[in-house]
Design an enzyme around this catalytic site. Structure first.
Site, short mmCIF file in Angstrom:
data_model
loop_
_atom_site.label_atom_id
_atom_site.label_comp_id
_atom_site.label_asym_id
_atom_site.label_seq_id
_atom_site.Cartn_x
_atom_site.Cartn_y
_atom_site.Cartn_z
N HIS A 56 0.56 -1.35 -0.10
CA HIS A 56 -0.04 -0.09 0.09
C HIS A 56 0.87 1.00 -0.09
O HIS A 56 0.43 2.32 0.24
CB HIS A 56 -1.00 -0.06 0.93
CG HIS A 56 -1.72 -1.12 1.28
ND1 HIS A 56 -2.51 -1.67 0.42
CD2 HIS A 56 -1.85 -2.07 2.16
CE1 HIS A 56 -3.34 -2.79 0.79
NE2 HIS A 56 -2.85 -2.96 1.75
N HIS A 215 -7.03 -4.44 -0.97
CA HIS A 215 -6.38 -5.60 -1.05
C HIS A 215 -7.13 -6.37 -2.22
O HIS A 215 -6.94 -7.59 -2.32
CB HIS A 215 -6.33 -6.68 0.17
CG HIS A 215 -5.95 -5.91 1.71
ND1 HIS A 215 -7.05 -5.47 2.50
CD2 HIS A 215 -4.83 -6.00 2.06
CE1 HIS A 215 -6.23 -5.05 3.49
NE2 HIS A 215 -4.94 -5.46 3.13
#
Length: 329
Positions: A56, A215
């Protein structure tokens, strides 16, 4: 799969080595890269720690520095860091005023940060972020996901901590910012985890996933690709409606890229989202556009809206010096 890597097994360690070397003036690795912390700690300041699965970037390590986090714990890609990582980070950066954990609402993150809190001998409190309006429960959560709004919480609370706020007041502020923040994402492509070597999910060239998670989790629904204006209309409506009674005040509009979306498209989405907010009678006081809370190489973006009171606006504007965010320094 084409990736700029040495091997699947060393992706994270190699990346962290380069990251820490590139920003050695701001931060330093700790515990054999179990965590990344500020190079210079501020005595008597409440320490802010966050973390989560890698993939991320620049969240969270890129937000370590003056005015934001004191440490970040990177897990393996899309995998929560372990309690011993978090405990080691807390012990390294606690200068006596306690530790505030800022945790995205994913079951692994929440469980492991809770375990670290129980293991710690110091004063520890937590703020759970859950700004995603797309779905109530997902593959990784009970309740809403914590997504790009986490950055907003870290920035505002980080500024207050820099000013000397105590642990209880910082926790309350973090919860207030989280409560004033809503996000929603859209994916145009999947992302590819190096260990898997193939996209996490299949999506047609003429399709998009509305409400996708960071995700690659499924969102609200799979639909045909639409114009930026139509996408923004649906996302802003979902965000505004989720606030319930018509919100009042100025907002921060944060347009966040998922990793493979060029700046041209992100600014185009900002224009679309800004016009939608105007239709709802909402004035934009502050803006942030860029890829800050990514999902590896996913194409798409998220929109985050935070209603700012005077204190939150002042703290957003306060100086910050991290690898990913810098102003007022």
């Amino acid at each position: 799969m084409k990736k700029l890597i040495n091997s699947v097994d060393t992706v994270l360690s190699d990346s962290l080595a380069g990251f820490c070397a590139a920003h050695a003036d701001i931060l330093t690795p700790g515990g054999d890269f179990k965590f990344v912390r500020r190079r210079e700690l501020k005595p008597g300041k409440v320490a802010l720690i966050s973390g989560g699965g890698s993939g991320h970037e620049p969240l969270h390590a890129g937000l370590v520095g003056r005015g934001m986090l004191d440490a970040a714990c990177p897990g393996q890609i899309f995998t929560s860091p372990t309690p011993d990582q978090m405990l080691a980070a807390a012990e390294a950066v606690d200068t006596g005023a306690g530790v505030l954990l800022i945790v995205k609402n994913y079951e692994g993150d929440v469980m492991n940060f809770d375990m670290a809190s129980e293991m710690s001998s110091g004063s520890v409190a937590s703020v759970i972020t859950n700004d995603d309006v797309a779905v109530e429960d997902s593959l990784y959560t009970t309740g809403r996901r914590g997504v790009a709004g986490t950055l907003v919480v870290e920035k505002i609370v980080g500024a207050a901590a820099e000013e000397g706020g105590d642990l209880a007041s910082l926790k309350a502020l973090g919860e207030r910012v989280n409560g004033a923040t809503r996000s929603m994402g859209v994916a145009l492509t999947s992302c590819t985890v190096p260990a898997a070597g193939k996209p996490m999910f299949e999506i047609g060239d003429d399709e998009m996933e509305m409400g996708v998670g960071i995700h690659g989790e499924p969102g609200r629904r799979r639909v045909k690709l639409a114009s930026a204006d139509k996408i923004a209309e649906e996302m802003i409506a979902a965000i505004v409606n989720d606030f319930g009674e018509r919100p009042k005040g100025d907002v921060l509009l944060f347009v966040n890229g998922f990793g493979a979306t060029p700046a041209m498209e992100l600014y185009l989405m900002y224009d679309s989202a800004a016009r939608e907010l105007q239709k709802h009678g909402i004035r934009i006081a502050r803006s942030l556009v860029g890829s800050y809370v990514t999902s590896l190489d996913m194409a798409g973006c998220s929109l985050t809206v935070t209603f700012l009171d005077e204190e939150m606006l002042r703290l957003w504007d306060a100086p910050v010096h991290t690898a990913a965010l810098r102003w007022g320094c």
